[in-house]
Scaffold this active site. Structure first.
Site, PDB file in Angstrom:
ATOM      1  N   GLU A 201     -10.106  -9.876   3.397  1.00 28.98           N
ATOM      2  CA  GLU A 201     -11.251 -10.779   3.203  1.00 28.98           C
ATOM      3  C   GLU A 201     -11.178 -11.949   4.187  1.00 28.98           C
ATOM      4  OE1 GLU A 201     -11.897 -11.623  -0.996  1.00 28.98           O
ATOM      5  OE2 GLU A 201     -12.359  -9.531  -1.385  1.00 28.98           O
ATOM      6  N   GLU A 325     -11.152  -2.448  -2.641  1.00 26.86           N
ATOM      7  CA  GLU A 325     -11.226  -3.245  -3.879  1.00 26.86           C
ATOM      8  C   GLU A 325     -12.549  -2.924  -4.552  1.00 26.86           C
ATOM      9  OE1 GLU A 325     -10.188  -7.413  -3.837  1.00 26.86           O
ATOM     10  OE2 GLU A 325      -8.713  -7.094  -2.229  1.00 26.86           O
TER      11      GLU A 325
END
Ligand code: AHR
Length: 521
Positions: A201, A325
């Protein structure tokens, strides 16, 4: 793959865009056709991967209890957890984060445990991290599971040299100083490092970067992270979240040639307007149920659109889309540390898992790996532990049902389904996928996301002759039926007997809010 019969369905909820669904309305029951004579791509077993982060009791207490623990363990790993995970053949484990990865310095987690530094886990609850579970412990874990390793490197706060040294420590077969250090720490042979994440991220907790800057860094870290010897390590770049298509475009344009995969993160939240209010894991309303299903169905749209951008730069589909994820994210369990992301797991999560696994099957040509978040005690967990006790969640049981999908050939399936209506939501009730497993047997997954109504389904079988069917179902008496430490078996698969095969047609009545997997003979 699920054939697109082009139908745009507008979900009434204001925050949800129109979703293009691959199903058509049918008034009563659902009808479908499986085209076994038109086999699709292979569904990599790595799509059933799981994510284990240094977060709450995801590692400590959940996987690792240490050799001196009274909880039965194998060199520090919980035996009950190991056995449960082996039973569902976990193919890959992503570690150490998540947001934790971009603050992790690998040297903190090697060598004599008593001498390892204690750090603060600033992302997750501000608790002490004593680094007892480090590289050797993680590799020992995946070795015991027979799973692939997927290590996320620190791009946010470590140098490319630190990452390069970590890769050398893990993979070097030579007599280099780092290889000798690994040997001194108990592992003379190189570890099998299958995937290296280049940060996590990077648009957020990994460093708040612009896509252009993240792409430059990705190229730089990828250049110096060289696996030694026979290690074939694939490099996975930090990709977009949800509908951030610009990120995908930039990464593919600037880094596409230096990476083997691009990650996608998408969490299903029943309420998605305020981060502080995601909705409870238990005791939720039917509106929350419908919102959860509507949001989770958006995974199809995100994967479709990110894949289309990737196709532009990589028409041969060499670069993997790695959904590393995914899963539900609810409000923290009452009384729990909010930084530990503890939540119960119910029949709703089982249905969410079935839908997402079907979506990944439909996109098996591009989605080559995925990881549910997370493995134990965090978010949509497979397993929950409390001291010496452990329960398998409804999500665990869905993964158990879908084992034949690992490395199977996806068979196209067209579905015409009735709608499930709730308030402003109109959703396709039946969601399906079909595969031919590595031994040649055909399996069909039928998910009914309508919590009120069983749906009769009639499936035409083309290109295959079946004479019998058996199956299992995961469901429960209420939308939030779940397994607790007191009642660990409240939700578990039972034999499904409401299916028949005759004259080239499979018929089944799929119970409300259920995941049914049928095995054809
Ligand atoms: O899974 C929990 C967190 O969600 C991860 O650490 C992060 O990558 C994501 O935002």
């Amino acid at each position: 793959m699920l054939r697109h019969v082009s139908l745009a369905l507008c979900l009434g909820a204001a925050s949800l865009p129109a979703i293009a669904l691959a199903q058509q309305a049918a008034p009563e029951g659902a009808t479908a056709t499986i085209h076994a004579d038109q086999p699709g791509p292979r569904m990599n077993r790595q799509v059933f991967g799981q994510f284990a982060e240094h977060l709450g009791h995801g590692i400590y207490g959940g996987i690792w209890v240490g050799e001196t623990s009274k909880i039965p363990n194998d060199h520090g790993y919980r035996r009950d957890v190991l056995d449960a995970l082996k039973a569902i053949k976990v193919p890959m484990v992503r570690w150490p984060g998540g947001c934790f990865a971009d603050e992790y310095h690998w040297r903190d987690g090697i060598g004599t445990r008593a001498k390892r530094p204690v750090k603060i886990n600033t992302n997750w609850g501000g608790v002490d991290e004593d680094n007892a579970f480090g590289t050797n412990e993680y590799m020992g874990f995946v070795e015991r599971l027979g799973a692939d390793s997927y290590v996320s490197a620190n791009v946010g706060s470590a140098s490319p040299g630190e990452t390069a040294a970590w890769v050398e420590y893990m993979t070097s077969p030579s007599g280099s100083t780092l290889a000798k250090e690994r040997a001194a720490n108990g592992h003379p042979a190189p570890f099998k490092l299958d995937y290296l994440g280049i940060g996590n991220e990077l648009w957020g907790c990994g460093g708040n970067m612009r896509a252009e800057y993240a792409a430059d860094l990705t190229n730089r870290y990828a250049q110096f992270a060289k696996a030694s010897g026979k290690t074939k390590m694939l490099k996975i770049a930090s990709g977009p979240s949800d509908s951030n298509y610009e990120w995908t475009d930039t990464m593919m344009r600037l880094s596409g040639k230096n990476i083997d995969g691009l990650a996608l993160h998408y969490y299903t939240r029943p309420h998605d307007t305020k981060w502080e209010d995601k909705g409870p894991a238990l005791g939720f309303s039917e509106n929350d149920w419908a919102a959860t299903m509507a949001h989770t169905l958006q995974m199809d749209e995100f994967v479709t659109k990110h894949s289309a951008i990737m196709d532009k730069y990589d028409p041969a589909k060499k670069t993997w889309l790695v959904v590393d994820e995914w899963g539900t994210w609810y409000d923290p369990a009452p009384g729990s540390n909010p930084g530990f992301l503890v939540q119960q797991n119910s029949v709703r999560d089982a249905v969410v898992a079935g839908i997402n696994l079907n979506i990944f099957a439909h996109h098996a040509d591009r989605v080559k790996m995925a990881a549910i978040a997370q493995m134990v005690n965090v978010l949509q967990a497979m397993l929950l532990t409390d001291g010496a006790r452990m329960v398998k969640t409804p999500t665990y049981w869905v993964f158990d049902l879908y084992k034949p999908w690992m490395d199977a050939t996806v068979l196209p399936i067209d579905v015409k389904t009735p709608w499930y209506h709730k308030d402003a939501f109109a959703l396709p009730a039946i969601h399906a996928s079909a595969v031919r497993d590595t031994a040649g047997q055909v399996h069909v997954a039928l998910v009914n996301l309508d919590p009120n109504r069983a749906v009769p389904v009639s499936v035409a079988l083309t290109g295959l002759s079946a004479t019998g069917v058996s199956g299992r179902v995961v469901t429960g008496p209420t939308m939030d039926a779940h397994n607790s430490f007191e009642q660990p078996d409240a939700v578990k698969p039972v034999a499904f007997t409401a299916a028949q095969v005759a004259g080239g047609t499979l018929t089944a009545t799929v119970p409300a809010m259920s995941v049914v997997v049928l095995d054809l003979r």
